[in-house]
Design an enzyme around this catalytic site. Structure first.
Site, PDB file in Angstrom:
ATOM      1  N   LYS A 142       0.878  -1.678   0.119  1.00 26.94           N
ATOM      2  CA  LYS A 142      -0.208   0.374   0.284  1.00 26.94           C
ATOM      3  C   LYS A 142       0.660   1.618  -0.288  1.00 26.94           C
ATOM      4  O   LYS A 142       2.034   1.432   0.714  1.00 26.94           O
ATOM      5  CB  LYS A 142      -0.990   0.147   1.221  1.00 26.94           C
ATOM      6  CG  LYS A 142      -2.080  -0.970   1.126  1.00 26.94           C
ATOM      7  CD  LYS A 142      -2.903  -0.970   2.623  1.00 26.94           C
ATOM      8  CE  LYS A 142      -3.831   0.207   2.462  1.00 26.94           C
ATOM      9  NZ  LYS A 142      -4.677   0.006   3.002  1.00 26.94           N
ATOM     10  N   ILE A 143       0.361   2.075  -1.027  1.00 31.64           N
ATOM     11  CA  ILE A 143       1.447   3.345  -1.067  1.00 31.64           C
ATOM     12  C   ILE A 143       0.069   4.538  -1.164  1.00 31.64           C
ATOM     13  O   ILE A 143      -0.453   4.070  -1.981  1.00 31.64           O
ATOM     14  CB  ILE A 143       2.523   3.376  -2.441  1.00 31.64           C
ATOM     15  CG1 ILE A 143       3.336   1.947  -1.943  1.00 31.64           C
ATOM     16  CG2 ILE A 143       2.553   5.029  -2.467  1.00 31.64           C
ATOM     17  CD1 ILE A 143       4.263   1.834  -3.355  1.00 31.64           C
TER      18      ILE A 143
END
Length: 372
Positions: A142-143
């Site tokens: 997750k970014i």
């Protein structure tokens, strides 16, 4: 065990149902497997706040923390070990789903350190580190979709790593996210990666939009403003889905990549627990139904939907014009939408930073106690 009929209907309508929760207790006591078997769960998402809650409420982490203390690990190293162990175990539980769906689902997300939200190089480095540490093909990194996160997304995708882009609030930023995904796929193909093994979802936040805009509408206080309460979140998501269809079904860039095996980046509805008690508690699930989407659902909302949710298959497609009218009306009554979206992004990053800082502090306290 049989699947809940309402959630099975949601899944049949094209919505992948993911659980917005994870803990070591849920993994070891069979709770996650039960959710898969009875609530059509085909994925899991985590964030710093979820890990903070999980670790603070369970004794199952004590033994590992004691072991880490003996190796002189600091809080950052300890949390990396703890969280990647939990995510790896969850990936293993979901591996049969991953295999049965040819990698489309059965995935678990782990987020980069929220303190890196404005650090492109740091985000890329940790994304690669987490991918290698968990070492499972059904992982999502997750970014956050911050300005610094956009180029990081492209660079991480280019490494052949599957990415869940989080904290998206505006359609404008969502378009940047889709462009970053396509840029990353271009480079990944040139680097020799199999595009068909790179999955991505774009997490578009819903209920937080209503909460912020409703507060502003209440402050404006005119009948026209008050009439718009509770409409922005769904309208925003519907416009996002229209943008998704435009990029992946209409424009010319994606078909060239698709010819090399590339997959569309699915919209994911996040922040789908209702925060206003006056709204139906399954609103952001029941009214966000469309093919090739994901809804990541908190446990409370999941149970509510299983009990009394409904599936509105006409809730998104064909609603673009109506949704644009709602946004035009919001602007007309004085809501600064650009300011709303920037505030929500800043607050989202800050909330995760606070949760992570609290967890680091608590972990360091436990490490110190184990070493004394």
């Amino acid at each position: 065990m049989s699947q809940n009929q309402k959630l099975a209907e949601l899944s049949a309508a094209g919505v992948s149902v993911w659980l917005d929760d994870l803990s070591r207790d849920l993994i070891t006591n069979g709770g996650l497997q039960e959710e898969i078997d009875t609530h059509s769960i085909v994925g899991v998402t985590t964030n710093p706040a979820i890990f903070q809650s999980a670790i603070s409420k369970s004794d199952l982490y004590v033994e590992q923390i004691n072991t880490l203390a003996k190796s002189d690990a600091d809080a950052d190293a300890a949390l990396t070990a703890i969280t990647t162990d939990d995510v790896r175990s969850a990936c293993d539980v979901l591996a049969p789903v991953f295999e049965a769906t040819d990698g489309h689902d059965g995935r678990v997300s782990i987020e980069v350190d929220p303190r890196l939200a404005n650090d492109t190089d740091g985000t890329v480095a940790q994304a690669v580190e987490l991918w290698n540490l968990v070492d499972r093909p059904n992982l999502f990194i997750k970014i956050p979709a911050t300005k610094a996160g956009i180029p990081a997304i492209a660079r991480v995708i280019a490494e052949g790593i599957s990415v869940n882009i989080t904290l998206i609030f505006s359609v404008e930023r969502y378009r940047e996210v889709m462009d970053a995904y396509l840029d990353g796929l271009d480079t990944a193909l040139r680097n020799g990666h199999d595009a068909g093994k790179i999955e991505s979802v774009a997490s578009f936040f819903v209920s937080r939009v209503d909460s912020e805009i409703d507060d502003r509408l209440n402050a404006i206080g005119t009948p026209e403003a008050l009439e718009l309460r509770g409409k922005a979140g769904l309208a925003n998501a519907r416009l996002a889905y229209a943008a998704y269809r435009e990029v992946f079904e209409t424009e010319t860039r994606f078909p060239d990549l698709q010819a090399h095996g590339a997959l569309p980046q699915r919209p994911l509805w996040a922040s789908t627990g209702t925060k206003n008690a006056e709204y139906p508690d399954t609103l952001y699930v029941s009214e966000l139904v469309a093919p090739n989407t994901v809804n990541t659902i908190p446990v409370k909302t999941l149970n509510a939907f299983a009990d009394h949710g409904w599936v509105n298959t006409e809730s998104i497609i064909g609603k673009e014009a109506e949704s644009r009218q709602i946004f035009d009306a919001l602007t007309a009554v004085g809501v600064d939408l650009a300011d709303v979206f920037q505030k929500l992004e800043d607050e989202g990053v800050a909330k995760f930073e606070v949760a992570w800082a609290d967890l680091l502090g608590a972990t360091q306290t436990q490490l110190d106690a184990a070493q004394s």
